[in-house]
Design a protein around this motif. Structure first.
Motif, PDB file in Angstrom:
ATOM      1  N   ASN B 129     -16.927  24.283 -31.980  1.00 44.28           N
ATOM      2  CA  ASN B 129     -16.504  24.152 -30.594  1.00 44.28           C
ATOM      3  C   ASN B 129     -17.634  24.464 -29.619  1.00 44.28           C
ATOM      4  O   ASN B 129     -17.737  23.885 -28.552  1.00 44.28           O
ATOM      5  N   THR B 130     -18.496  25.393 -30.018  1.00 46.74           N
ATOM      6  CA  THR B 130     -19.573  25.840 -29.130  1.00 46.74           C
ATOM      7  C   THR B 130     -20.472  24.683 -28.703  1.00 46.74           C
ATOM      8  O   THR B 130     -21.129  24.745 -27.677  1.00 46.74           O
ATOM      9  N   VAL B 131     -20.502  23.638 -29.514  1.00 47.86           N
ATOM     10  CA  VAL B 131     -21.405  22.533 -29.200  1.00 47.86           C
ATOM     11  C   VAL B 131     -20.903  21.728 -28.000  1.00 47.86           C
ATOM     12  O   VAL B 131     -21.649  20.989 -27.376  1.00 47.86           O
ATOM     13  N   ILE B 132     -19.637  21.868 -27.667  1.00 54.77           N
ATOM     14  CA  ILE B 132     -19.065  21.061 -26.592  1.00 54.77           C
ATOM     15  C   ILE B 132     -19.632  21.468 -25.232  1.00 54.77           C
ATOM     16  O   ILE B 132     -19.699  22.647 -24.908  1.00 54.77           O
ATOM     17  N   ALA B 133     -20.049  20.469 -24.471  1.00 56.40           N
ATOM     18  CA  ALA B 133     -20.561  20.743 -23.127  1.00 56.40           C
ATOM     19  C   ALA B 133     -19.433  21.338 -22.290  1.00 56.40           C
ATOM     20  O   ALA B 133     -18.338  20.824 -22.255  1.00 56.40           O
ATOM     21  N   ASP B 134     -19.721  22.461 -21.637  1.00 53.49           N
ATOM     22  CA  ASP B 134     -18.652  23.097 -20.865  1.00 53.49           C
ATOM     23  C   ASP B 134     -18.839  22.857 -19.369  1.00 53.49           C
ATOM     24  O   ASP B 134     -17.980  23.168 -18.574  1.00 53.49           O
ATOM     25  N   GLU B 135     -19.968  22.308 -18.971  1.00 53.04           N
ATOM     26  CA  GLU B 135     -20.153  22.036 -17.532  1.00 53.04           C
ATOM     27  C   GLU B 135     -20.312  20.543 -17.369  1.00 53.04           C
ATOM     28  O   GLU B 135     -21.423  20.023 -17.285  1.00 53.04           O
ATOM     29  N   VAL B 136     -19.169  19.848 -17.362  1.00 49.24           N
ATOM     30  CA  VAL B 136     -19.242  18.390 -17.410  1.00 49.24           C
ATOM     31  C   VAL B 136     -19.605  17.796 -16.058  1.00 49.24           C
ATOM     32  O   VAL B 136     -19.888  16.612 -15.956  1.00 49.24           O
ATOM     33  N   ASP B 137     -19.569  18.620 -15.022  1.00 53.60           N
ATOM     34  CA  ASP B 137     -19.800  18.046 -13.692  1.00 53.60           C
ATOM     35  C   ASP B 137     -21.257  18.218 -13.252  1.00 53.60           C
ATOM     36  O   ASP B 137     -21.615  17.877 -12.144  1.00 53.60           O
ATOM     37  N   ARG B 138     -22.094  18.784 -14.115  1.00 48.42           N
ATOM     38  CA  ARG B 138     -23.493  18.984 -13.718  1.00 48.42           C
ATOM     39  C   ARG B 138     -24.400  18.051 -14.499  1.00 48.42           C
ATOM     40  O   ARG B 138     -24.154  17.773 -15.665  1.00 48.42           O
ATOM     41  N   PRO B 139     -25.459  17.536 -13.834  1.00 45.40           N
ATOM     42  CA  PRO B 139     -26.413  16.711 -14.583  1.00 45.40           C
ATOM     43  C   PRO B 139     -27.127  17.563 -15.625  1.00 45.40           C
ATOM     44  O   PRO B 139     -27.099  18.793 -15.566  1.00 45.40           O
ATOM     45  N   SER B 140     -27.761  16.917 -16.572  1.00 45.42           N
ATOM     46  CA  SER B 140     -28.480  17.644 -17.620  1.00 45.42           C
ATOM     47  C   SER B 140     -29.581  18.502 -17.005  1.00 45.42           C
ATOM     48  O   SER B 140     -30.209  18.124 -16.026  1.00 45.42           O
ATOM     49  N   ARG B 141     -29.774  19.668 -17.563  1.00 44.32           N
ATOM     50  CA  ARG B 141     -30.896  20.533 -17.162  1.00 44.32           C
ATOM     51  C   ARG B 141     -31.776  20.750 -18.375  1.00 44.32           C
ATOM     52  O   ARG B 141     -31.302  20.702 -19.508  1.00 44.32           O
ATOM     53  N   PRO B 142     -33.099  21.005 -18.117  1.00 40.65           N
ATOM     54  CA  PRO B 142     -33.962  21.326 -19.260  1.00 40.65           C
ATOM     55  C   PRO B 142     -33.381  22.510 -20.025  1.00 40.65           C
ATOM     56  O   PRO B 142     -32.786  23.389 -19.411  1.00 40.65           O
ATOM     57  N   PHE B 143     -33.511  22.572 -21.323  1.00 34.65           N
ATOM     58  CA  PHE B 143     -34.139  21.577 -22.169  1.00 34.65           C
ATOM     59  C   PHE B 143     -33.071  20.871 -22.998  1.00 34.65           C
ATOM     60  O   PHE B 143     -33.129  20.891 -24.223  1.00 34.65           O
TER      61      PHE B 143
END
Lengths: 500, 500
Positions: B129-143
């Protein structure tokens, strides 16, 4: 002087055998690269054999030197060629064992590996293969069932909503999406379910899925362990039974009557169960509504049996007597009923968007399972459906379709009586998108389906949805996508086919 | 005269307790309907009790008579009320047992059923579950890793292609789609794979899927029986291991070196296997390319072990030294290798479209399995991707991105040396969308990830992708979506966080 010439003959042959086509779309260097690769794989160039210098080969082949440099370079990267001390290039040596066979095999279709043996699951699910539409390029023909009417769908409005969303396609949008679903859509669904279906839930419990089918798959994966008992209406939605069976469940078919699933049978024969799958609003495929008394009896049984109820409400909106009934979910204690719905029957079938309403305790698990299956549904469709709901188009469209389908059902009842009355009894029904035609004594399901198919109709036998022998037989007669004249022409063709 | 009055008091009370709000959005008749339903469920109206006539109740409540007619009508349909001989209406009697409890329960959040117990599968997959993106409303940030750059994606062109397709949205389009995929897309994929990836297949063998993840799921469902041996690269793509494990497989982690999966280990320890999952073009997560020698050795082992090879070629296009290598599929005997690819890493991640190339013998099974999972992928996206390929935009975009990512990787190597050199060794790599940062003696993966997160970065530890103890530790450093200045600022913030 034959001596010095000897060693180069096979190689020159090998390389000159490569025919390069200036006119071809593929650049010369890639043609040359492929030719050398093939020569090595076929053994015409031997391990350790020295290749001509790039300058010389370019001259021999009448191409630019860069063409050769480029081809050698890639083949060195790929490991076919090796640079030697100095500027020379040789065929890589030792050439890894089995290069020839493997490489040839890849090309010669004669040599093939035995295809992978399939799992038990593969064999079992293959039995439902017949349900798959095989003519995907043709519009629906009578009497295709469980599909709505796509003609009256507001296509231009839909296209405008899509275009509007595409104009604001942002980076974060393209980068990632929530496996639980697009938040504004989840909120729109929660609002719709509360006001129209009597489902009390908040947006956090709404999981967007790729149609009801995927929702059922997720529930099966998350709840079913090998040997768990799952009760299914019989006749019922066989694809759901297949999904639960593949998840390891023991399927218990339960008869249905005009009030829905036979709870007396459950009380008599199923003291404990993991799950029961029901279609209370419009029993599939018989389109009867589960009575209030039956709903309450089912809840009592589920309480005693420790069973979770999966309520498939896919046709809940299509009730032609009075307003749609509230969902079973609204009557049940929280956590007892998992609710499944879809937009495919309300908007259009190829829109693969549905939803499940699950207890808080399952939300993270559904998200994890969804992520592992296919991560999430396309954000664009989700956003457009959210707009479609929020701006009132959805409620309007559903209302219009309910009225239209009521008319079309009446038309089919009349048409069937006129044209097919001698062979089929086709009573009106309060719900659903299809009628059931009950064969009269003189006709069998098998003969009637054969006749329908020979008349170019899309005809499903009722027995496809039976689980236990003897299966109920009859015809599933879809009417939702078809205008009265279509239905009449189809029925006439059908009658002629039967009479032949 | 108390006698006659008595019986009506409780009932009048019950109905007058219903407060109707003219101003509310919900129409009066629905408010009244809900009020009467609640009164029955709460027992304020008793089974068999007679209700006032519609005219009288309308007068009592000061509403139009139709409002009452409408409410009574729906409640009769729902089974709460029953028409009696003559015009009167009574509360349905006998009221089905348990109406009160069940109904109250539905509303009282205090009374809840024990939530369904979850399957073993649910518990196991929850670990990822930890792999799931939890901030879906933000663009990708490094890295952030394994995501392409969405900024340079030709959004307007894409929108135009979508709009063009929407203009021709036909009825047959909306009615049904092929579980195998949209035919023109399957042809476009076959053409692309043949010319760019050295995969020789025809369109019939190309199955469109909702991303590579779903392709892996389908393969697992169709090939894996309980206890089958599945070999996975270690470190490797853990979500694939999870999918095969959930399908019942026994997972055998196999070490990898700079040439790819350790075939000596396979020869030594795995005489028979059902399947091996490999990433030859760019080993995930180490981004090394499987050498030709290793590929051929793997094919030999697979031949002897009777193993099917699943080739995940998702990053095959991103090779920065020379042109991309041909796929393993092209070297292998037909039927030995199942090939998996995706558009998510080539176009944009939230476009859930991928594909599998399977032997003819599996095509119908994949179609049946897909139909049962979620039927098919959205036709619109499929058609647009087909256009994008056929009109040459795809090849152009991939070429541009390959050049861009090569620059960005070089930038990250330089930036990492400048800012993070004291803590991390970040060597350049020939392939992939990320680099691997190897901690120097003084720093641990755990500390570095903690520092990165505290600096607001998206940081994945290498150990997430390890299967066997001790797991390789390091940092996965994605660069594809980030301009040089973004990378530099991020690295500086990272350094400051480490130093704190």
């Amino acid at each position: 002087m034959p001596g010095p010439k000897e060693p180069r003959r096979p190689q020159r042959f090998a390389l000159e055998a490569i025919d390069l086509d200036e006119a071809a779309e593929e650049p010369l260097y890639r043609q040359l690269e492929a030719g050398i690769r093939a020569a090595i794989q076929a053994g015409r160039l031997r391990p350790g054999e020295r290749l001509p210098s790039t300058r010389q080969l370019a001259r021999d082949l009448g191409v630019a030197r860069n063409t050769v440099v480029n081809a050698y370079g890639q083949l060195i990267i790929e490991g076919y060629l090796a640079p030697t001390a100095g500027s020379g290039t040789r065929v890589a040596a030792p050439v890894p064992d089995g290069l020839l066979q493997a490489a040839d095999a890849g090309r010669a279709s004669s040599n093939v590996a035995t295809p992978p043996t399939l799992s038990d699951a593969a064999h079992r699910l293959f039995s439902i293969n017949t349900v798959i539409a095989d003519e995907v390029d043709r519009p629906s023909r009578p009497f295709r069932a469980h599909t709505p009417a796509s003609d009256p769908f507001p296509r231009r409005l839909w296209a405008q909503l899509v275009a509007r969303r595409l104009r604001t396609l942002s980076r974060s949008w393209m980068d990632r999406a929530d496996p639980r679903g697009y938040r504004p859509l989840r909120e729109a669904i929660a609002g719709y379910l509360g006001s129209s279906r009597g489902v009390t839930c908040d947006a956090d419990q709404v999981m967007v899925t790729a149609g009801a089918q995927q929702a059922i798959n997720l529930i099966a994966q998350l709840l079913i362990d090998r040997g768990d008992t799952v009760c299914i209406e019989d006749p019922g939605y066989v694809p759901a039974a297949t999904v639960f069976e593949l998840a390891g469940a023991r399927i218990v078919p339960v008869p249905v009557d005009d009030e829905g699933i036979d709870v007396d049978a459950l009380n008599a024969h199923v003291p404990r169960a993991k799950l029961v799958f029901v279609t209370p609003a419009s029993q599939f495929p018989l389109c009867k509504t589960m009575s209030l008394a039956r709903r309450l009896a089912l809840l009592d049984w589920a309480e005693r049996a420790g069973a979770t109820i999966v309520e498939d409400d896919c046709s809940g909106e299509y009730r032609y007597a009075g307003r749609p009934l509230q969902a079973l979910h609204g009557l049940a204690p929280a956590g007892r009923v998992l609710y499944v719905g879809t937009f495919s029957k309300l908007l259009f079938p190829t829109l693969r968007l549905g939803y499940a309403v699950v207890p808080d305790s399952m939300v993270d698990h559904v998200a994890a399972a969804r992520w592992l299956i296919d991560q999430h549904s396309p954000p664009l469709e989700q956003a457009v459906v959210a707009d479609f709901i929020d701006e009132g188009h959805f409620a309007r469209h559903v209302r219009r379709m309910r009225a239209l389908y009521a008319e079309r059902q009446a038309a089919l009842v009349a048409v069937a009586a006129d044209e097919l009355g001698a062979f089929l009894d086709v009573p009106a029904l309060d719900t659903g998108l299809h009628l059931v035609g009950w064969p009269r004594s003189r006709a069998s399901e098998q003969d009637l389906v054969a006749a329908a198919l020979s008349a170019g109709l899309e005809q499903m036998p009722l027995s496809w949805f039976g689980l236990e022998q003897p299966k109920k037989t009859g015809l599933i007669l879809g009417y939702a996508p078809f205008a009265e004249n279509e239905l009449r022409r189809a029925a006439a063709r059908f009658r002629q086919a039967i009479e032949r």
